[in-house]
Design an enzyme around this catalytic site. Structure first.
Site, PDB file in Angstrom:
ATOM      1  NE  ARG A  68      89.628  77.952  69.325  1.00  0.00           N
ATOM      2  CZ  ARG A  68      88.456  78.198  68.687  1.00  0.00           C
ATOM      3  NH1 ARG A  68      87.642  78.990  67.823  1.00  0.00           N
ATOM      4  NH2 ARG A  68      87.499  76.706  68.293  1.00  0.00           N
TER       5      ARG A  68
ATOM      6  CG  HIS B 135      78.227  75.508  68.574  1.00  0.00           C
ATOM      7  ND1 HIS B 135      78.659  77.602  68.779  1.00  0.00           N
ATOM      8  CD2 HIS B 135      79.387  75.629  68.281  1.00  0.00           C
ATOM      9  CE1 HIS B 135      80.096  77.341  68.503  1.00  0.00           C
ATOM     10  NE2 HIS B 135      80.687  75.871  68.307  1.00  0.00           N
TER      11      HIS B 135
ATOM     12  CB  CYS C  81      78.640  83.069  66.774  1.00  0.00           C
ATOM     13  SG  CYS C  81      79.641  81.165  65.814  1.00  0.00           S
TER      14      CYS C  81
ATOM     15  CG  ASN D  59      82.286  75.775  71.682  1.00  0.00           C
ATOM     16  OD1 ASN D  59      81.550  77.056  72.091  1.00  0.00           O
ATOM     17  ND2 ASN D  59      82.900  74.866  71.739  1.00  0.00           N
TER      18      ASN D  59
ATOM     19  CG  HIS E  88      82.651  72.163  67.481  1.00  0.00           C
ATOM     20  ND1 HIS E  88      84.199  72.321  68.253  1.00  0.00           N
ATOM     21  CD2 HIS E  88      82.071  73.303  67.398  1.00  0.00           C
ATOM     22  CE1 HIS E  88      83.772  73.103  67.942  1.00  0.00           C
ATOM     23  NE2 HIS E  88      82.909  73.873  67.586  1.00  0.00           N
TER      24      HIS E  88
END
Lengths: 328, 328
Positions: free
Chosen positions: A16, A219, A250, A263, A217
């Site tokens: 995703r 990055h 991003c 990530n 989560h």
């Protein structure tokens, strides 16, 4: 003896996170192949796609077809993401989606407005409606995310009192509904965290949600992804989101070029854990192969480290290499 | 309060580590430009080139010309590497080289033989001759390196007793000469270290050399470079080798492809330190520019993270970005 968890749970987001930011054009067959490869590594939860506005994110327009095309493996959850009631309805109409009811809170208004056209507080209030929506479908609500928990490209550093305020919004929703959160995930959405801010914010989240597992989560935007993961592991954190081959991120949000990291990389995280004798349930060699498959599909060099260097397994087995060039 | 050092010392190795493994053809002017850019960032020691067999490493054949071409900055040391007496003699005949007398020990025989055609023990013995050679030129001997201190692609894991043995060889040379080592640097030459092995081996080195500073030469081969650096910083280690843009490494030594990462990346390390309020003396923004210069010179995408994403400085200053694409 160490203070590490015995094992961690990894939530794979590569399909995703990764394809969401790539140009459209990757086929259902390609993406299904990657998901199936990932499911064959021992990963037990894979976020396959998002149900979002197809005009804004055309890469995800075929999410239903993708879910239907995947040959599922027992014991693996194939999950999805949505941002509004419409997206949830669409996801709920696809039986192949393993639905989950998660709540989302934001530590900064600017980022929340960008995603949701609402202030962080208004969006927090709206989570009550989500609780109701999920419960009506018989979905337990056990997980809450706190986005931009460390910093935000629009508002800068997120001071601890601001984070506390956002966690209080989360606690109020829990208190005023029948929800009992089992997982609270702090998201370093745009790569502002460092190992010490991870320690302090995991601590704050624990203080406010003593009965929940804290997850992260992370990055790798500025290279601190695994240092942050290590700091979290030392605090006993045992729940991580990550992406195969370091997909995602991003790359268009204030970054210099499209090579910006996304990530944290699943196989590099698994390698770290195995080296620290932390179980992951994942076959690292198969996962590295899945990363290389992702790279072949996407057609450019991906950002993971292990995928280019190989793990230590073959070297430990051989212990009898041949000399190569001089290396001072 | 934390247990971090107040400041660290960085020994920049990009120009030597980096160009040594690139194909020949980069000009003296290009490499001098990079060295000068690095010297302008606040870095105080830059390893410019190696004096090695030009038939084996043609990229370094013009080391004398390179040293002569550099416009030096006061307060910066422009150092070199050599592997044998011949290389040292050549380096010593170039007045622009800031000579240093360092000793090298090896934790594994196979790697030592590859570099030196001698067993680790024989090579350790030979370090006495190096002490004499350096002292004859009036060079203090204050630094010793321990190569493959964590693992070796030929011999596998380096067990702690084997490391202790190698450190004992180092201690014997110190005891039996007039040398008093001020710096003992553990080198993770081919990327086997993890944060816990870093902690334990720094501890072992400290136990055996209580009067020396312990330093680390880390590689990011499998993505653990900065996690390892963070673990070391928590142990109070304040001396690191690194390479601008993550140049260097052993891309031909058992790796899958030429994108394998090399030394830890100087600007990513500096970023980590600054985020942890550890001083480096380095202007991070100028260093990121030097990394991008290195990338322009070398002509392919380099492995640092900050160089592609930008630091947080501009984002902290602005605190007023514009929304970009939706980022769930």
């Amino acid at each position: 003896m160490t203070n590490f968890p015995r094992r961690i749970e990894i939530r794979e987001e590569g399909p995703r996170e990764g394809f969401q930011i790539e140009p459209p054009g990757f086929t259902v067959a390609q993406r299904a192949e990657l998901v199936e490869a990932l499911a064959g590594t021992g990963l037990r939860q894979i976020q396959v796609a998002s149900f979002v506005n197809p005009a804004r994110v055309p890469q995800m327009a075929d999410a239903p077809e993708l879910f239907r095309a995947i040959r599922k493996r027992p014991g693996v959850r194939y999950t999805a993401l949505w941002l509004n009631a419409n997206g949830f309805q669409r996801a709920a109409s696809v039986p192949e989606v393993d639905l989950e009811g998660s709540l989302y809170f934001y530590a900064t208004d600017a980022f929340c407005r960008m995603n949701n056209n609402a202030s962080a507080e208004a969006h927090a209030e709206a989570q009550r409606e989500w609780v109701q929506r999920y419960h009506e479908r018989g979905l337990p609500v056990e997980t809450a995310y706190l986005m931009t928990a460390f910093g935000c490209n629009f508002e800068g550093e997120v001071p601890l009192p601001r984070l506390r305020q956002a966690l209080q919004q989360m606690a109020r929703v829990q208190d005023e509904t029948s929800v009992r959160l089992q997982r609270v995930v702090l998201a370093d959405t745009v790569g502002w965290a460092n190992p010490e801010s991870v320690r302090e914010r995991v601590g704050l989240a624990r203080e406010m949600f003593p009965d929940a597992r804290i997850g992260l989560h992370l990055h790798d935007t500025r290279g601190l992804g695994l240092a942050n993961a290590y700091a979290a592991l030392k605090e006993g954190v045992d729940l991580f989101d990550s992406s195969v081959a370091g997909l995602g991120g991003c790359p268009f949000s204030g970054h210099v070029d499209h090579a910006a990291a996304g990530n944290i990389c699943t196989e590099d995280l698994v390698f770290l854990c195995h080296e620290l004798n932390i179980e992951t349930g994942v076959d690292l060699e198969r996962l590295v192969e899945a990363a290389r498959l992702a790279q072949r599909i996407i057609g450019r060099r991906l950002n993971g480290r292990l995928m280019h260097s190989g793990s230590l397994a073959a070297l430990r087995a051989a212990k009898n290499g041949s000399p190569t060039q001089e290396t001072p």
